[in-house]
Design an enzyme around this catalytic site. Structure first.
Site, short mmCIF file in Angstrom:
data_model
loop_
_atom_site.label_atom_id
_atom_site.label_comp_id
_atom_site.label_asym_id
_atom_site.label_seq_id
_atom_site.Cartn_x
_atom_site.Cartn_y
_atom_site.Cartn_z
N GLY A 134 47.57 39.82 19.63
CA GLY A 134 47.99 38.42 19.59
C GLY A 134 47.65 37.76 18.27
O GLY A 134 48.47 37.04 17.68
N TYR A 135 46.43 38.00 17.78
CA TYR A 135 46.00 37.42 16.51
C TYR A 135 46.84 37.96 15.35
O TYR A 135 47.33 37.19 14.51
CB TYR A 135 44.53 37.74 16.30
CG TYR A 135 43.97 37.29 14.97
CD1 TYR A 135 43.84 35.94 14.66
CD2 TYR A 135 43.57 38.23 14.01
CE1 TYR A 135 43.32 35.52 13.45
CE2 TYR A 135 43.04 37.82 12.80
CZ TYR A 135 42.92 36.48 12.51
OH TYR A 135 42.42 36.07 11.31
N ALA A 136 47.02 39.28 15.30
CA ALA A 136 47.80 39.88 14.21
C ALA A 136 49.24 39.38 14.22
O ALA A 136 49.85 39.22 13.16
CB ALA A 136 47.77 41.40 14.31
N ALA A 137 49.78 39.12 15.41
CA ALA A 137 51.15 38.60 15.50
C ALA A 137 51.27 37.25 14.81
O ALA A 137 52.25 36.98 14.11
CB ALA A 137 51.57 38.50 16.96
N THR A 138 50.26 36.39 14.99
CA THR A 138 50.33 35.08 14.33
C THR A 138 50.23 35.23 12.82
O THR A 138 50.88 34.50 12.07
CB THR A 138 49.21 34.14 14.83
OG1 THR A 138 47.92 34.61 14.42
CG2 THR A 138 49.24 33.99 16.34
#
Length: 253
Positions: free
Chosen positions: A160-164
């Site tokens: 989720g973090y890497a997607a942002t």
């Protein structure tokens, strides 16, 4: 040319806005840019005491700094901040987007509310501030957004973090091309594991040592390491670097 002098050769001091300036990396960036001779705006969302401590450390060293609040995801609040900066200092030359949050969980288990929170700060916040920077940075200016080396490491729990942060990279690289003719550079810095209180919190000494050993330099990065890369991109030596992602991670990725 000293960083304190504008890129077009005038003698006016350069002015930098550092979002998330009350954080570990943001504070180091603010101090480093102040050491370069820039007047620095230390932005904060809720940690006023920490922001004011950064301001005090800058002024104690002979620099110029002020703390200003605002929600990076709210255009009205960030417009108010930019207005205040222009009224006080005459303009903005450098914008550094360190503001961000990181919530970790396997993708199958992450609550949508947690993903939405990260998206609001990391993606929408970067969009709002980048839009204002695109409209207001003076010629010779620099916008520096923040990604993460996790976009290349594919570590579990970071989806989720890497997607942002992947979204941040896409916006950054495209905006660099859109600002053709404005004499403004747009880049991103992608730190690896960095020894901030946020990183250390909740991790065992064994885990921290294992993460540190992953880099060929066999240590964690420091906020000051990251700030050096920002200083380079914001200063005269980095003027030919544009539309790039600088991986500041000691070779971990």
């Amino acid at each position: 040319m000293n960083n304190a002098v504008s890129q077009n050769g005038s003698s006016r001091p350069r002015v930098a806005v550092v979002t998330g300036g009350s954080g570990g990396i943001g504070g180091a960036v603010a101090r480093r840019l102040a050491a370069d001779g820039m007047a620095v705006v230390v932005h904060y969302a809720g940690r006023v005491a920490k922001a004011e401590a950064i301001v005090e450390s800058v002024t104690a060293a002979g620099g110029t700094a002020v703390a200003l609040p605002g929600d990076v995801a709210e255009p009205t609040e960030m417009t108010r901040l930019f207005d205040a900066v222009e009224e006080r200092f005459g303009g903005v030359d450098v914008v550094v987007n360190t503001a961000g949050i990181m919530l970790l969980a396997p993708l199958a288990e992450m609550e949508l509310e947690a993903f939405d929170r990260m998206h609001r700060v990391n993606v929408r916040g970067t969009f709002v501030v980048s839009q204002l920077a695109a409209r207001r940075l003076r010629p010779g200016g620099a916008l520096i957004n923040f990604s993460t080396s996790v976009t290349r490491l594919q570590q579990p729990d970071y989806g989720g973090y890497a997607a942002t942060k992947g979204a941040v990279e896409a916006m950054t690289l495209i905006l660099a091309r859109e600002l053709r003719g404005q004499d403004v550079t747009v880049n991103a810095v992608a730190p690896g594991p960095t020894a901030t209180p946020l990183f250390v919190e909740g991790k065992s000494e064994e885990l921290i040592a294992r993460i540190a050993a992953a880099a060929p330099l066999e240590r964690l990065g420091t906020p000051e390491d990251i700030a050096e890369g920002v200083s380079f991109l914001a200063g005269p030596a980095g003027r030919w670097i544009n539309g790039q992602v600088l991986f500041s991670n000691g070779g971990i990725a």
